[in-house]
Scaffold this active site. Structure first.
Site, PDB file in Angstrom:
ATOM      1  N   ILE A 231     -39.116  48.502  22.750  1.00  0.00           N
ATOM      2  CA  ILE A 231     -38.440  49.251  21.730  1.00  0.00           C
ATOM      3  C   ILE A 231     -39.247  50.197  21.229  1.00  0.00           C
ATOM      4  CG2 ILE A 231     -38.215  47.803  19.028  1.00  0.00           C
ATOM      5  CD1 ILE A 231     -38.319  45.514  21.053  1.00  0.00           C
TER       6      ILE A 231
ATOM      7  N   ASP B 208     -42.651  45.081  21.301  1.00  0.00           N
ATOM      8  CA  ASP B 208     -43.110  45.514  22.248  1.00  0.00           C
ATOM      9  C   ASP B 208     -42.711  47.458  22.528  1.00  0.00           C
ATOM     10  OD1 ASP B 208     -43.695  46.056  24.904  1.00  0.00           O
ATOM     11  OD2 ASP B 208     -43.525  44.855  26.224  1.00  0.00           O
ATOM     12  N   HIS B 209     -43.864  47.674  22.116  1.00  0.00           N
ATOM     13  CA  HIS B 209     -43.439  49.219  22.439  1.00  0.00           C
ATOM     14  C   HIS B 209     -43.123  49.923  23.114  1.00  0.00           C
ATOM     15  CE1 HIS B 209     -42.605  53.178  20.185  1.00  0.00           C
ATOM     16  NE2 HIS B 209     -44.306  53.126  19.679  1.00  0.00           N
ATOM     17  N   ARG B 210     -42.786  49.064  24.890  1.00  0.00           N
ATOM     18  CA  ARG B 210     -42.447  50.134  25.887  1.00  0.00           C
ATOM     19  C   ARG B 210     -41.154  49.656  25.849  1.00  0.00           C
ATOM     20  NH1 ARG B 210     -46.152  46.099  29.704  1.00  0.00           N
ATOM     21  NH2 ARG B 210     -44.688  44.630  28.297  1.00  0.00           N
TER      22      ARG B 210
ATOM     23  N   PRO C  78     -48.229  46.492  24.720  1.00  0.00           N
ATOM     24  CA  PRO C  78     -47.837  47.706  23.306  1.00  0.00           C
ATOM     25  C   PRO C  78     -47.704  47.322  21.865  1.00  0.00           C
ATOM     26  CG  PRO C  78     -47.393  48.375  24.497  1.00  0.00           C
ATOM     27  CD  PRO C  78     -47.566  47.329  25.190  1.00  0.00           C
TER      28      PRO C  78
END
Ligand code: CAO
Length: 444
Positions: free
Chosen positions: A420, A416-418, A242
């Site tokens: 950060i 990477d939104h998982r 993501p």
């Protein structure tokens, strides 16, 4: 016993369809109505059934062939009677397609009392235009096979054309589950691009098939080896991670003056210092301050790295490669610039070793020498962030009392939104900007 040619029946509106799956081979015994091949048009795929029962003598089509009504699919040594095997009527026959080349075959009616005669017809295998986000790409026979084994098709990775799930994929999945090894299944299924997920498959529409020659002259050129490899990696990373991209700009007016000065002083060394060398060093400082950017995901665990290796995207005649400057924290700007020059030259000659392209903590993609303002770089997995830099431009900046001309460097950080969150990314960029604006901060 007689030799029979089984032909493609009337396939509706399609002039020509492509053979994408061979479901039988010479020596196989087939029943009436048993699917022989799967064909696909740009709108739908369907299975071509057998008009006779018997033993397959020879296949007259191969994968990728274009076939039309009347095309011979295979030769069959037919059993005594074509009525040998009553079969269930298909649940959803495709628009009552008739098969002039095929004799009628007996089928059981739903009540099993009255026998009716219906022509063999092409069965719809998968209607890609159906707006379903969850329908895995598989033919009816594969679906039936999976149902019999209790295999959830959404979890199976397809290795067939366009990610289609084949009988072998279902078998590989079953074998892997029996071994209790989900990862092995993912490898065994040899999916082209998308990593296994526990959710449903993407259920994407097939790639549009266009005869471009209808519109003008074209030339076909195979992708280079690097493009094929990097393309598959980029596709996986883009689909699986993501991504979010934060844009910012850094005031590099003073740093540019220093860069020009250093290049003048070191003219004889043959080493050219570009902004990228400073960006690498500034990234190391930011990685030290924000350790979750120097990390990789391993399942639910974050692996935090204590080393600082920085990759940089290099454009080569054969495609994009990412050589890595190892231990950039222990190297000065001159050493980094020298190594970058050597690695970039090797990259262009196609001489980089795998070791020189591995171990990166973060990557930098600099388009500053070319142009542009901002872009959204794709994260180079298993890294969790990538920094994009574009061409520095002089802009009027308000200093509190007047506008000053300042050289501003556009920065685009994809993360990477998982791992950060947005606030950390904004802080990372702001810190990077402050380091580039006053490079003495790298020492802090
Ligand atoms: N702003 C303004 N000018 C810049 C700049 C910036 N941000 N970055 C570089 N420049 C200037 C350099 O100073 C140099 O100027 P001179 O010719 O006057 O000396 C010129 O642009 C060319 O620089 P360069 O590209 O040769 O050197 P580099 O260190 O900036 O980059 C390399 C090296 C290998 C990264 C680069 O050649 C390259 O391949 N870039 C493309 C990367 C890429 O394709 N990224 C996309 C990946 S996503 O698909």
């Amino acid at each position: 016993m007689s030799l029979v040619e089984v032909k493609v029946p009337d396939i509706g509106d399609f002039d020509e369809v492509t053979v994408i799956e061979l479901l039988v081979k010479p020596g196989d015994t087939v029943k009436v109505e048993q699917s022989l091949i799967t064909v696909e048009s740009d709108k739908a795929s369907m299975e071509i059934p057998s008009s006779h029962a018997g033993v397959v003598k020879s296949l007259r089509v191969k994968l990728g062939d274009k076939v039309a009504e009347g095309h011979i699919v295979l030769e069959l040594e037919a059993s005594a009677s074509v009525r040998a095997e009553p079969v269930e009527a298909p649940a959803a026959p495709s628009a009552s397609v008739s098969a002039p080349n095929s004799p009628s075959v007996p089928v059981k009616s739903s009540s099993d009392a009255i026998k009716t005669e219906v022509p063999a017809a092409a069965l719809p295998a998968h209607e890609p235009s159906t707006p379903s986000a969850t329908l895995p790409h598989a033919s009816p026979s594969v679906r039936k096979f999976a149902r019999e084994l209790g295999v959830p098709l959404g979890e199976v990775r397809g290795s067939g054309l366009k990610g289609r799930i084949t009988h072998e994929d279902v078998q590989a999945f079953t074998a892997a589950v029996m071994r209790g090894d989900a990862k092995t299944q993912a490898i065994a299924a040899k999916a082209p691009a998308v990593a296994a997920t526990s959710g449903d498959s993407l259920g994407l529409l097939p790639w549009p098939k266009v005869d471009f020659t209808k519109f003008g002259t074209v030339e076909r050129k195979e992708l280079s080896r690097i493009k094929k490899i990097s393309g598959a990696n980029l596709h996986r990373n883009w689909v699986v991670i993501p991504h979010v991209t934060n844009h910012d700009e850094a005031d590099i007016t003073d740093l540019e003056a220093l860069r020009v000065q250093l290049n003048k002083e070191n003219e004889k060394s043959g080493i050219k210092i570009t902004m990228l060398a400073f960006l690498i060093k500034a990234c190391v400082a930011a990685l030290k301050k924000f350790p979750e950017f120097n990390a990789s995901l391993d399942g639910d665990t974050l692996v935090l790295k204590k080393y600082f290796h920085v990759g940089f995207a290099a454009d080569t005649p054969n495609g994009l490669v990412v050589p890595v400057i190892k231990d950039a924290d222990q190297k000065g700007i001159m050493a980094i610039a020298k190594e970058m020059g050597e690695l970039a030259a090797k990259a262009r000659e196609g001489k980089l070793s795998p070791a020189e392209m591995s171990g990166g903590c973060i990557s930098i993609s600099s388009l500053g020498g070319i142009g542009g303002t901002y872009f959204t770089p794709i994260i180079n997995a298993p890294e969790v962030a990538i920094l994009g830099a574009c061409k520095g431009e002089i802009k009027p900046k308000w200093d509190g009392s007047k506008f000053e001309p300042r050289l501003m460097l556009p920065l685009s950080l994809s993360w990477d939104h998982r791992v950060i969150d947005g606030a950390s990314a904004a802080r990372f960029n702001a810190y990077l900007g402050s380091v580039l604006a006053d490079f003495r901060r790298v020492m802090l």
